[in-house]
Scaffold this active site. Structure first.
Site, PDB file in Angstrom:
ATOM      1  N   PHE A  95      17.907  31.382  20.014  1.00 57.80           N
ATOM      2  CA  PHE A  95      18.715  32.603  19.990  1.00 57.80           C
ATOM      3  C   PHE A  95      19.243  32.923  21.389  1.00 57.80           C
ATOM      4  O   PHE A  95      20.430  33.258  21.567  1.00 57.80           O
ATOM      5  CB  PHE A  95      17.868  33.764  19.448  1.00 57.80           C
ATOM      6  N   PHE A  96      18.389  32.827  22.396  1.00 59.10           N
ATOM      7  CA  PHE A  96      18.823  33.097  23.764  1.00 59.10           C
ATOM      8  C   PHE A  96      19.891  32.094  24.208  1.00 59.10           C
ATOM      9  O   PHE A  96      20.860  32.463  24.889  1.00 59.10           O
ATOM     10  CB  PHE A  96      17.633  33.040  24.718  1.00 59.10           C
ATOM     11  N   PHE A 198      21.332  42.734  18.560  1.00 56.21           N
ATOM     12  CA  PHE A 198      19.950  42.585  19.008  1.00 56.21           C
ATOM     13  C   PHE A 198      19.059  42.059  17.888  1.00 56.21           C
ATOM     14  O   PHE A 198      17.897  41.731  18.104  1.00 56.21           O
ATOM     15  CB  PHE A 198      19.403  43.925  19.514  1.00 56.21           C
ATOM     16  N   ARG A 338      15.811  35.307  33.603  1.00 54.01           N
ATOM     17  CA  ARG A 338      17.069  35.710  32.975  1.00 54.01           C
ATOM     18  C   ARG A 338      17.645  36.974  33.617  1.00 54.01           C
ATOM     19  O   ARG A 338      18.846  37.207  33.566  1.00 54.01           O
ATOM     20  CB  ARG A 338      16.819  35.933  31.488  1.00 54.01           C
TER      21      ARG A 338
END
Length: 361
Positions: A95-96, A198, A338
């Site tokens: 997902f990231f 999200f 990140r």
């Protein structure tokens, strides 16, 4: 299992949280938990990223552990079986990486690449087995992680998960258009869109395989349970916005609660920061009330039957994991590479991403 008191890195060091982002209530009332499988989880997710070619080998070696993606999931789904947590962690890492591809496609104006990827993900979500060998590693990796998640509960749960993720893909498409057009949504529009980008209901869905029990609608949609689930996700999304607001303003971003407040409510930057922080703190307090109501609900559905006890146990486990989300998200934002923008050579380009288009072989 109590997590390391300061950090999940191999050599724990005290994490410095800037005063503007510090939440004493999280540090005192939400002790960190960490799934005991975490060290193995980190290792296996790293190998999965390499196998699926989702990141170049050099970037996996240099950045994967420091990004702390497995830490985030191991601090959330603390009572999940190892196999379930591994599938969730791999999916989360995917997902990231998908989020990074989406961002790079916007930055480099690759509308055609994004459109093709969007369509392929929709198709792979409904038929993952047929996309395991897709030439785009992002599509193949998605198919692999989704297929594994589909193996834990019933077809009904799989359909619900797919429905929720189809909505996430479409929300990412709306964000793509908003950012390329420079459109800043108003506050209510942004909040609605943010719940999808999200993936609020995806992370909530995954509480069920973690608890080993699919919840019927009458339980899953019970107001106290649903409220607690929503609040833990709202906290995560808004705290993310709070942490990234200065960076995103500097990068001419359009998707942040603070930016919507500045643009449409006439707030100054300082006022917007204060308002986002107020909402974050309100989420925490409201969750503490919803948590107690959800736990009372768990007691009430234990009617002495086998099924009642099973549902009650699953609700308690899920509410426990909702609570874990607060501390896991909080520390993730202060430990993950990140968010360490000041250490990047180019503040506009994360060092762990590749800028080339992919999947067009």
């Amino acid at each position: 299992m109590q997590a390391f008191p300061h950090s999940t890195t191999a050599t724990p060091t005290a994490v410095v949280v800037p005063p503007s982002l510090a939440l004493p209530v999280i540090e005192s009332a939400f002790p960190r938990q960490l799934h005991p499988y975490w060290p193995r989880l980190q290792e296996k997710t790293r190998l999965w990223l390499l196998k699926r070619q989702l990141m170049p080998a050099g970037k996996v070696q240099e950045y994967a552990d420091g990004l702390c993606y497995t830490d985030l999931m191991a601090g959330f789904y603390v009572n999940a079986p190892d196999e379930v947590l591994q599938a969730i962690a791999d999916y989360s890492a995917w997902f990231f990486i998908w989020d990074d591809r989406h961002d790079r496609d916007i930055v480099h104006g690759r509308a055609g690449d994004w459109r093709r990827l969007r369509n392929r993900l929709h198709t792979a979500l409904d038929a993952p087995r047929h996309h395991l060998h897709h030439p785009d590693p992002l599509v193949a990796g998605f198919a692999d992680s989704v297929l594994r998640l589909y193996g834990f509960l019933s077809h009904t749960w799989n359909q619900r998960f797919a429905r929720h993720f189809h909505a996430v893909i479409e929300a990412y498409d709306r964000e793509f258009r908003n950012r390329t057009e420079g459109y800043i949504p108003d506050v209510e529009e942004y909040l609605d869109l943010r719940r999808h980008t999200f993936a609020h209901w995806i992370w909530t869905d995954l509480l069920e395989p973690s608890a080993g029990c699919e919840l019927p609608d009458r339980v899953r949609k019970y107001p106290a349970y649903r409220r607690a689930a929503l609040l833990c996700q709202e906290f995560a999304a808004w705290y993310n916005d709070l942490c990234s607001l200065p960076k995103e303003i500097a990068g001419d971003e359009v998707h942040n609660l603070g930016i919507s407040l500045i643009t449409h409510e006439g707030l100054t930057l300082e006022e917007a920061v204060d308002e986002v922080r107020r909402r974050v703190e309100e989420c925490i307090l409201e969750f503490l009330d919803a948590e107690q109501e959800a736990l009372l609900f768990a007691e009430a559905i234990d009617d002495g039957s086998v099924r009642g006890k099973e549902l009650s146990t699953a609700v308690r486990a899920s509410v426990c994991n909702m609570r874990n989300w607060f501390s896991s998200v909080y520390w993730f934002h202060h430990e993950s590479g990140r968010y360490m923008v000041d250490s990047w050579d180019d503040r506009s380009t994360p060092p762990y991403v590749t800028n080339e288009a992919a999947g067009e072989k």
